[in-house]
Scaffold this active site. Structure first.
Site, PDB file in Angstrom:
ATOM      1  N   SER A 161       0.392  -1.116   0.033  1.00  0.00           N
ATOM      2  CA  SER A 161      -0.080   0.273   0.121  1.00  0.00           C
ATOM      3  C   SER A 161       0.971   1.200  -0.043  1.00  0.00           C
ATOM      4  O   SER A 161       1.902   1.310  -0.238  1.00  0.00           O
ATOM      5  CB  SER A 161      -1.158  -0.203   0.962  1.00  0.00           C
ATOM      6  OG  SER A 161      -0.318  -0.201   2.281  1.00  0.00           O
TER       7      SER A 161
ATOM      8  N   HIS B 274      -1.333   0.840  -3.425  1.00  0.00           N
ATOM      9  CA  HIS B 274      -2.738   1.398  -3.454  1.00  0.00           C
ATOM     10  C   HIS B 274      -2.570   2.458  -3.092  1.00  0.00           C
ATOM     11  O   HIS B 274      -1.577   2.934  -2.774  1.00  0.00           O
ATOM     12  CB  HIS B 274      -3.838   0.154  -2.001  1.00  0.00           C
ATOM     13  CG  HIS B 274      -3.818  -1.066  -2.321  1.00  0.00           C
ATOM     14  ND1 HIS B 274      -3.162  -1.972  -1.391  1.00  0.00           N
ATOM     15  CD2 HIS B 274      -3.513  -1.446  -3.376  1.00  0.00           C
ATOM     16  CE1 HIS B 274      -4.114  -2.929  -1.485  1.00  0.00           C
ATOM     17  NE2 HIS B 274      -4.009  -2.952  -3.449  1.00  0.00           N
TER      18      HIS B 274
ATOM     19  N   ASP C 226      -4.601  -7.860  -0.417  1.00  0.00           N
ATOM     20  CA  ASP C 226      -4.631  -7.986  -1.653  1.00  0.00           C
ATOM     21  C   ASP C 226      -2.724  -8.453  -1.386  1.00  0.00           C
ATOM     22  O   ASP C 226      -2.280  -8.626  -1.049  1.00  0.00           O
ATOM     23  CB  ASP C 226      -4.690  -6.623  -1.781  1.00  0.00           C
ATOM     24  CG  ASP C 226      -4.815  -6.591  -3.471  1.00  0.00           C
ATOM     25  OD1 ASP C 226      -4.698  -7.668  -4.345  1.00  0.00           O
ATOM     26  OD2 ASP C 226      -3.871  -5.669  -4.022  1.00  0.00           O
TER      27      ASP C 226
END
Ligand code: SAM
Lengths: 186, 276
Positions: free
Chosen positions: A7, A34, A126
């Protein structure tokens, strides 16, 4: 082919992983981070300022270039083909676009045992599924040591999905990537 | 498949694509492989067939499964004033050129459910050009073209679209352009007065006019490189000299044989102008 995911907080870890790679590095590197879907290209210029390797935001059908860090544009999924990248505006996966799973799964399917996946710090799961796919196809999975991660959810999920993943602090990941890219002949 | 030596499923993917073409005339054979495969696997999950080969068996015998797969393989995600800066570039670049013509033809290729078309219509109307325009809005998929024709969108999306509209340089109140129902926003029918909606397949169908501007955004990313080259040929042939070509935010003409036939008007917004 190296694929990496994390992220936004993983910028620092990412830098540590790739900062020591030589410009002659023999593999292409693709990164899905992300981030907010309206974020600009500051991320790319920020990374570029600190790295010797060339950093690029991917344009559709960009060739996979050795020694380049290819960053997924925000709000697109990034997929790899044998020679180039493809983008997709397919629905977000687990709320993420770019999705790390999508990138890793395509690397697993396209590169099989030659795919190397690296999971960095991150706040959701994820990447775990994609990492498992890479491993299932005989590729290598590296996970940032959860104790060094700003947020350990993503690394822990990846380790759970790939029990034999190589777990390393970010500073050591670069050296490992070099060794994997240039295996000494046995 | 030779190009995918590391992918044991490549032959199954190829075979299913051939079957779709043979039985339904749907030609996804030159679409970007990894994207197509991913969508197939999504459908394998939905239809519970276990493998791509299993899905093909079902597709061979059941037309309904076939149609559902075709739907899954095309991606229709779109938005009004998606990439607001693109529309600002249009106001700055395309609009002054358009003013010099008595009549302007525009083509939105791969218009999906029409959000992009209505955004253009609004922009052209605000610039006082709309009455001199005809917009051709086409897509491969009959169902989305039908939706586009209706111009009815979820009300829940309007907040985002309003923000996009403002950032795109919109000067009015966005609410002027639609009537709100409890669930839907019904766009003003006047906005589609000069729009022709039609089914058109970029893979195989011919050029049907010569345009002052063509928009083909986030469509060719689903094609492989050789199909992109072919479709760029079609767009090039359909564009008048000094006409504008608008691509999606992360697309480029750099890799196509027509790269040298365009100049970059806005590198950032992927707006190009045909120069020869
Ligand atoms: C992701 S949408 C893009 C919508 C819009 N242009 C935008 O940028 O928001 C892609 C569209 O391309 C259409 N498409 C895919 N293949 C096509 C083809 N061969 N010919 C025409 N349209 C096609 C799909 O049906 C879909 O509606």
């Amino acid at each position: 082919m190296i694929v990496m995911g994390g992220s936004l907080g993983s910028m620092a870890a990412l830098r540590l992983c790739v900062q020591d790679l030589p410009t002659s590095f023999s593999l292409p590197i693709a990164v899905a981070l992300h981030r907010h879907r309206e974020s600009d290209d500051a991320l790319v210029s920020l990374l570029q300022r600190e790295l010797a390797l060339a950093v690029r935001e991917v344009l559709d059908k960009d060739p996979l270039l050795a020694g380049h860090v290819h960053v997924a544009p925000c709000d697109y999924h990034l997929l790899v083909e044998p020679m180039y990248f493809s983008l997709s505006t397919d629905d977000p996966v687990q709320f993420a676009r770019p999705s790390i799973d999508v990138l890793f799964e395509s690397a697993a399917s396209t590169f099989g045992p030659r795919a190397i996946g690296v999971i960095l710090t991150g706040a959701n799961r994820d990447g775990a599924h994609g990492a498992r796919e890479i491993r299932r196809r005989g590729g290598t999975v590296i996970v940032q040591d959860p104790t060094t991660a700003e947020c350990d959810v993503m690394p822990l999920a990846a380790i759970e999905a790939v029990p034999d993943a190589l777990v390393r602090p970010p500073q050591e990941i670069g050296r490992l990537l070099c060794a994997l890219a240039n295996p000494t002949p046995s | 498949m030779r190009e995918y030596p590391d992918d044991p499923e490549a032959a199954d993917v190829r075979s299913l694509l051939e079957t779709l073409y043979e039985l339904a005339g749907a030609d996804f054979r030159a679409y970007a492989y990894s994207s197509v495969k991913r969508r197939m696997l999504v459908q394998v999950g939905r239809e519970n067939t276990g493998t791509i080969a299993g899905l093909e068996k079902l597709v061979r015998h059941d037309p309904a499964t076939r149609d559902r797969l075709i739907t899954t393989l095309t991606i229709h995600v779109t938005a009004m004033f998606r990439d607001p800066a693109f529309y600002r570039a249009l106001r700055e670049e395309l609009v002054p050129m358009a003013r010099t013509y008595p009549f302007i033809r525009l083509w939105v290729a791969g218009c999906s459910t029409g959000e992009e078309v209505y955004s253009l219509a609004i922009l052209l109307q605000e610039e006082g050009l709309y009455s001199r325009c005809r917009i051709y809005a086409t897509d491969l998929n009959e169902r989305v073209v039908q939706k586009a024709r209706h111009g009815i969108f979820p009300l829940s999306a309007m907040q985002e679209y309003t923000r996009n509209y403002q950032r795109a340089g919109g000067t009015r109140s966005f609410a002027e352009y639609y009537t709100a129902d409890s669930e839907f926003a019904i766009l003003r029918p006047a906005l589609r007065e000069n729009v022709v909606f039609a089914v058109h397949n970029l893979v195989g169908d011919a050029s049907f006019n010569e345009f002052h501007a063509i928009f083909c955004r986030n469509v060719m990313i689903y094609f492989n490189r050789s199909l992109q080259d072919r479709v760029h040929g079609l767009l090039y042939d359909s564009l008048m000299t000094y006409g504008y070509l608008g691509l999606g935010r992360s697309e480029t003409i750099r890799f196509t044989p027509h790269a040298a036939d365009y100049e970059e008007v806005s590198a950032r917004e992927k707006l190009f102008r045909k120069i020869r």
